[in-house]
Design a protein around this motif. Structure first.
Motif, PDB file in Angstrom:
ATOM      1  N   ALA A 228     -31.031  49.342  21.773  1.00 16.10           N
ATOM      2  CA  ALA A 228     -29.768  48.658  22.036  1.00 16.10           C
ATOM      3  C   ALA A 228     -29.523  48.608  23.544  1.00 16.10           C
ATOM      4  O   ALA A 228     -30.195  49.295  24.314  1.00 16.10           O
ATOM      5  CB  ALA A 228     -28.625  49.402  21.347  1.00 16.10           C
ATOM      6  N   PRO A 229     -28.584  47.779  24.011  1.00 14.02           N
ATOM      7  CA  PRO A 229     -28.202  47.859  25.428  1.00 14.02           C
ATOM      8  C   PRO A 229     -27.788  49.288  25.787  1.00 14.02           C
ATOM      9  O   PRO A 229     -27.184  49.989  24.966  1.00 14.02           O
ATOM     10  CB  PRO A 229     -27.019  46.889  25.509  1.00 14.02           C
ATOM     11  CG  PRO A 229     -27.240  45.920  24.393  1.00 14.02           C
ATOM     12  CD  PRO A 229     -27.859  46.719  23.289  1.00 14.02           C
ATOM     13  N   ALA A 230     -28.123  49.718  26.992  1.00 17.55           N
ATOM     14  CA  ALA A 230     -27.841  51.091  27.427  1.00 17.55           C
ATOM     15  C   ALA A 230     -26.526  51.126  28.194  1.00 17.55           C
ATOM     16  O   ALA A 230     -26.480  50.727  29.360  1.00 17.55           O
ATOM     17  CB  ALA A 230     -28.974  51.605  28.306  1.00 17.55           C
ATOM     18  N   PRO A 231     -25.450  51.602  27.582  1.00 23.75           N
ATOM     19  CA  PRO A 231     -24.142  51.569  28.254  1.00 23.75           C
ATOM     20  C   PRO A 231     -23.998  52.675  29.297  1.00 23.75           C
ATOM     21  O   PRO A 231     -24.573  53.763  29.161  1.00 23.75           O
ATOM     22  CB  PRO A 231     -23.162  51.777  27.101  1.00 23.75           C
ATOM     23  CG  PRO A 231     -23.920  52.640  26.129  1.00 23.75           C
ATOM     24  CD  PRO A 231     -25.365  52.183  26.225  1.00 23.75           C
ATOM     25  N   ALA A 232     -23.228  52.382  30.327  1.00 28.61           N
ATOM     26  CA  ALA A 232     -22.887  53.418  31.298  1.00 28.61           C
ATOM     27  C   ALA A 232     -21.862  54.381  30.719  1.00 28.61           C
ATOM     28  O   ALA A 232     -21.836  55.563  31.066  1.00 28.61           O
ATOM     29  CB  ALA A 232     -22.340  52.776  32.572  1.00 28.61           C
ATOM     30  N   LEU A 233     -21.012  53.872  29.828  1.00 29.42           N
ATOM     31  CA  LEU A 233     -19.942  54.657  29.231  1.00 29.42           C
ATOM     32  C   LEU A 233     -20.276  54.933  27.771  1.00 29.42           C
ATOM     33  O   LEU A 233     -20.547  54.018  27.002  1.00 29.42           O
ATOM     34  CB  LEU A 233     -18.609  53.909  29.346  1.00 29.42           C
ATOM     35  CG  LEU A 233     -18.191  53.577  30.789  1.00 29.42           C
ATOM     36  CD1 LEU A 233     -16.969  52.675  30.802  1.00 29.42           C
ATOM     37  CD2 LEU A 233     -17.923  54.854  31.579  1.00 29.42           C
ATOM     38  N   CYS A 234     -20.254  56.194  27.410  1.00 32.40           N
ATOM     39  CA  CYS A 234     -20.664  56.624  26.078  1.00 32.40           C
ATOM     40  C   CYS A 234     -19.845  55.935  24.987  1.00 32.40           C
ATOM     41  O   CYS A 234     -18.614  55.852  25.090  1.00 32.40           O
ATOM     42  CB  CYS A 234     -20.505  58.140  25.972  1.00 32.40           C
ATOM     43  SG  CYS A 234     -20.839  58.792  24.321  1.00 32.40           S
ATOM     44  N   PRO A 235     -20.501  55.442  23.942  1.00 29.20           N
ATOM     45  CA  PRO A 235     -19.779  54.788  22.841  1.00 29.20           C
ATOM     46  C   PRO A 235     -18.732  55.676  22.188  1.00 29.20           C
ATOM     47  O   PRO A 235     -17.748  55.168  21.633  1.00 29.20           O
ATOM     48  CB  PRO A 235     -20.898  54.456  21.847  1.00 29.20           C
ATOM     49  CG  PRO A 235     -22.133  54.380  22.663  1.00 29.20           C
ATOM     50  CD  PRO A 235     -21.960  55.387  23.748  1.00 29.20           C
ATOM     51  N   PRO A 261     -30.106  53.895  23.517  1.00 27.74           N
ATOM     52  CA  PRO A 261     -30.228  54.595  24.803  1.00 27.74           C
ATOM     53  C   PRO A 261     -28.836  54.930  25.359  1.00 27.74           C
ATOM     54  O   PRO A 261     -27.900  54.130  25.249  1.00 27.74           O
ATOM     55  CB  PRO A 261     -30.936  53.574  25.707  1.00 27.74           C
ATOM     56  CG  PRO A 261     -31.307  52.423  24.808  1.00 27.74           C
ATOM     57  CD  PRO A 261     -30.364  52.455  23.658  1.00 27.74           C
ATOM     58  N   LEU A 262     -28.721  56.085  25.958  1.00 25.60           N
ATOM     59  CA  LEU A 262     -27.455  56.537  26.527  1.00 25.60           C
ATOM     60  C   LEU A 262     -27.639  56.940  27.986  1.00 25.60           C
ATOM     61  O   LEU A 262     -28.716  57.370  28.391  1.00 25.60           O
ATOM     62  CB  LEU A 262     -26.915  57.739  25.748  1.00 25.60           C
ATOM     63  CG  LEU A 262     -26.593  57.526  24.267  1.00 25.60           C
ATOM     64  CD1 LEU A 262     -26.215  58.862  23.632  1.00 25.60           C
ATOM     65  CD2 LEU A 262     -25.478  56.512  24.093  1.00 25.60           C
ATOM     66  N   HIS A 263     -26.552  56.807  28.764  1.00 27.11           N
ATOM     67  CA  HIS A 263     -26.491  57.318  30.134  1.00 27.11           C
ATOM     68  C   HIS A 263     -25.318  58.282  30.228  1.00 27.11           C
ATOM     69  O   HIS A 263     -24.296  58.088  29.553  1.00 27.11           O
ATOM     70  CB  HIS A 263     -26.280  56.184  31.140  1.00 27.11           C
ATOM     71  CG  HIS A 263     -27.453  55.263  31.268  1.00 27.11           C
ATOM     72  ND1 HIS A 263     -27.475  54.209  32.159  1.00 27.11           N
ATOM     73  CD2 HIS A 263     -28.657  55.233  30.642  1.00 27.11           C
ATOM     74  CE1 HIS A 263     -28.627  53.569  32.049  1.00 27.11           C
ATOM     75  NE2 HIS A 263     -29.354  54.174  31.139  1.00 27.11           N
ATOM     76  N   CYS A 264     -25.444  59.298  31.059  1.00 24.31           N
ATOM     77  CA  CYS A 264     -24.327  60.219  31.260  1.00 24.31           C
ATOM     78  C   CYS A 264     -24.470  60.918  32.604  1.00 24.31           C
ATOM     79  O   CYS A 264     -25.506  61.527  32.889  1.00 24.31           O
ATOM     80  CB  CYS A 264     -24.260  61.261  30.147  1.00 24.31           C
ATOM     81  SG  CYS A 264     -22.845  62.374  30.283  1.00 24.31           S
ATOM     82  N   ILE A 294     -31.822  58.509  19.158  1.00 19.41           N
ATOM     83  CA  ILE A 294     -31.186  58.486  20.478  1.00 19.41           C
ATOM     84  C   ILE A 294     -32.226  58.672  21.571  1.00 19.41           C
ATOM     85  O   ILE A 294     -33.114  59.521  21.479  1.00 19.41           O
ATOM     86  CB  ILE A 294     -30.127  59.605  20.591  1.00 19.41           C
ATOM     87  CG1 ILE A 294     -29.032  59.439  19.525  1.00 19.41           C
ATOM     88  CG2 ILE A 294     -29.524  59.632  22.000  1.00 19.41           C
ATOM     89  CD1 ILE A 294     -28.169  58.206  19.689  1.00 19.41           C
ATOM     90  N   TRP A 295     -32.136  57.840  22.598  1.00 20.81           N
ATOM     91  CA  TRP A 295     -32.828  58.064  23.869  1.00 20.81           C
ATOM     92  C   TRP A 295     -31.754  58.322  24.923  1.00 20.81           C
ATOM     93  O   TRP A 295     -30.705  57.670  24.917  1.00 20.81           O
ATOM     94  CB  TRP A 295     -33.634  56.843  24.291  1.00 20.81           C
ATOM     95  CG  TRP A 295     -34.853  56.531  23.499  1.00 20.81           C
ATOM     96  CD1 TRP A 295     -35.080  56.799  22.180  1.00 20.81           C
ATOM     97  CD2 TRP A 295     -36.020  55.854  23.982  1.00 20.81           C
ATOM     98  NE1 TRP A 295     -36.311  56.333  21.803  1.00 20.81           N
ATOM     99  CE2 TRP A 295     -36.911  55.739  22.889  1.00 20.81           C
ATOM    100  CE3 TRP A 295     -36.390  55.320  25.210  1.00 20.81           C
ATOM    101  CZ2 TRP A 295     -38.154  55.122  22.996  1.00 20.81           C
ATOM    102  CZ3 TRP A 295     -37.627  54.707  25.320  1.00 20.81           C
ATOM    103  CH2 TRP A 295     -38.504  54.614  24.223  1.00 20.81           C
ATOM    104  N   ILE A 296     -31.995  59.228  25.848  1.00 19.75           N
ATOM    105  CA  ILE A 296     -31.132  59.387  27.018  1.00 19.75           C
ATOM    106  C   ILE A 296     -31.966  58.940  28.205  1.00 19.75           C
ATOM    107  O   ILE A 296     -32.851  59.664  28.672  1.00 19.75           O
ATOM    108  CB  ILE A 296     -30.629  60.834  27.190  1.00 19.75           C
ATOM    109  CG1 ILE A 296     -29.845  61.277  25.942  1.00 19.75           C
ATOM    110  CG2 ILE A 296     -29.703  60.912  28.392  1.00 19.75           C
ATOM    111  CD1 ILE A 296     -30.678  61.946  24.906  1.00 19.75           C
TER     112      ILE A 296
END
Length: 503
Positions: A228-235, A261-264, A294-296
């Motif tokens: 999925a698109p990797a958001p800057a802000l967690c869903p 994919p996630l960013h944090c 999940i990918w980070i």
């Protein structure tokens, strides 16, 4: 982030391997295969977690009618192809070997190959990664925010994952699909602008959510596993509205999304406490929302420069705890820390190395030396029962040595006889009974590709699955198992059946 392409011209002349004809083309003298063997993964090699291609050549003693694939001493499946896609997120050393059933009635076996599986990867552009050796760093994969891999020889054997950073690179999707890449990352931080109010580059692709929704068909239906698109802000955060809007849209086929994919970046919140908050409120919370792997692809602690030793220790404790927690979670497929440079006065405490030299920091040594595959517990005796002895000198098992036969026969293929929606958001699964088995494993998902699934075991041939979502279609498959020593030996999965929960 833009990737600076380095183009290297290499002319290699090997007298015994190549001959040049008058047209200037090359003819390669290829040594014929003299052994039935696994060609990938390489013995004692390292591969990235998730879907792994196990490949082998044709047997020497005849034509194979089918191949039986064994991993960690257990039969996993049969195929007529010389490749099998195996899935695991177990960070460990695994073993694999192949049994070929030949048309002349004999069997042939490959030697056992041992390979390590790692979730760790590198997130690097050219400036960050050109002086690194990812193999020596125990990395299973890397990405560059771009669509093409590095040309540096140190990266040649490491899996590259391409990314469609923004709408401007969508024209590369067809090329990526035809190139055989196993995964594709979609838009990078579409919920963030490219530059902040002060004109500083902050990395967002700034894709309007309605544009992303309407363009999603371009990504779908290809051979790769799609993120999925990797958001800057967690869903899971209140501010994560972009991603929730995208996933809630009826125009986005959720079955096309294979992982999230996630960013944090936690600001000045380090230590074990910060890592545990990240694991629970970002990783676990997002998985519980969508039940997809999940990918980070970016995470770090921001707000601390490199010069403060106390702050660096806080980040080190964060990373150690995070690696341990991510490796334990079976639904986490991969992760990659974002390494700020040591010269970054605001965020340098999260640097894994210095960009100009590639020299690792203390944090970098933690990333390299923690979370690596370890030896599995002693495997079942089946590991050595399906291959010739080491002094045989041949993999052709035309002899009838009974020690090469399994002590326990794997169960027959299971069959779902009926699925019934029971009041209270339940589904009763009825399985055709198989004699002399110890139980059944039931796998179910709201995704027909089983990207994100639940799994239950039952000693009976009926089982009622509870707490399902109304108006949702679920897919089920089952397999039987017997006990072989202290391990379960599984039969093949049944055909997939589906049912929509209406009550």
């Amino acid at each position: 982030m833009k990737v600076l392409k380095k183009i290297t011209t290499l002319v290699l002349v090997v007298a015994m391997a190549f001959s040049v004809n008058v047209t200037g083309t090359f003819t390669e003298s290829v040594k014929a295969a003299t052994e039935f063997q696994i060609t990938s993964p390489s013995d004692n090699g390292l591969v990235a977690a998730g879907y792994i291609d196990i490949k082998w050549n044709n047997p020497i003693g005849g034509t194979a009618s089918k191949y039986n694939v064994y991993v960690d001493g257990n039969y996993v499946n049969s195929t007529t192809s010389t490749t099998y896609e195996y899935y695991t997120t177990s960070v460990a050393y695994h073993t694999a070997w192949i049994e070929a059933e030949l048309s002349n009635g004999t069997k042939e076996y490959t030697k056992t190959v041992k390979f390590g599986v790692s979730k760790k990867g590198l997130a690097v552009n050219d400036n960050m990664g050109r002086r690194l050796d990812p193999v020596a760093m125990n990395m299973g994969w890397y990405y560059t925010w771009g669509t093409t891999p590095f040309l540096y020889t140190t990266y040649g054997s490491v899996e590259f994952v391409p990314m469609i950073w923004g709408t401007g690179s969508e024209n590369a999707i067809s090329r990526i699909a035809s190139s055989g890449y196993k995964y594709l990352l979609a838009y990078n931080e579409p919920d963030m602008p490219m530059y902040d109010a002060n004109g500083n580059f902050v990395g967002g692709s700034n894709v309007d959510v309605n544009t992303a929704i309407s363009h999603w068909y371009k990504f779908a239906g290809k051979s790769y596993h799609l993120g999925a698109p990797a958001p800057a802000l967690c869903p899971a955060w209140d501010s994560g509205t972009w991603f929730r809007t995208f996933m809630d849209s009826d125009l986005v086929d959720k079955s096309t999304i294979d992982f999230i994919p996630l960013h944090c970046y936690y600001g000045t919140y380090g230590g074990a406490a910060g890592a545990n908050t990240f694991l629970k409120e970002v990783v676990d919370a997002t998985y519980n929302m969508y039940h997809k792997p999940i990918w980070i692809t970016e995470f770090a602690v921001s707000g601390w420069g490199y010069s403060n030793a106390s702050n660096r220790k806080q980040v080190e404790a964060f990373l150690k705890t995070a690696i341990e927690g991510l490796n334990k979670r079976s639904y986490v497929e991969r992760y990659s820390w974002f390494s700020f440079n040591t010269t970054d006065n605001r965020n340098g405490a999260s640097a894994l190395w210095t960009n100009s030299t590639g020299k690792l920091t203390d944090l970098g040594n933690i990333y390299v030396n923690n979370g690596n595959p370890t030896e599995l517990a002693a495997q079942g005796s089946a590991v050595n029962k399906y291959q010739p002895s080491s002094d045989n000198g041949s993999n052709n098992s035309s002899n009838n040595n009974t020690n090469n036969q399994p002590q326990v026969k794997k169960p027959a293929r299971a069959k779902i006889s009926k699925l019934k929606n029971v009041k209270g958001r339940k589904v009763k699964v009825s399985i055709k009974k198989i004699r002399k088995v110890k139980g059944y494993q039931i796998k179910y998902s709201d995704n027909k590709k089983f990207n994100g699934y639940w799994q239950k075991n039952s000693k009976k041939n009926t089982y009622t699955v509870k707490k399902l979502d109304k108006k949702t279609k679920y897919y089920f498959k089952v397999r039987a198992y017997v006990i072989n020593g202290n391990k379960k030996l599984y039969g093949s999965y049944s055909k997939v059946k589906s049912i929509t929960v209406k009550k």
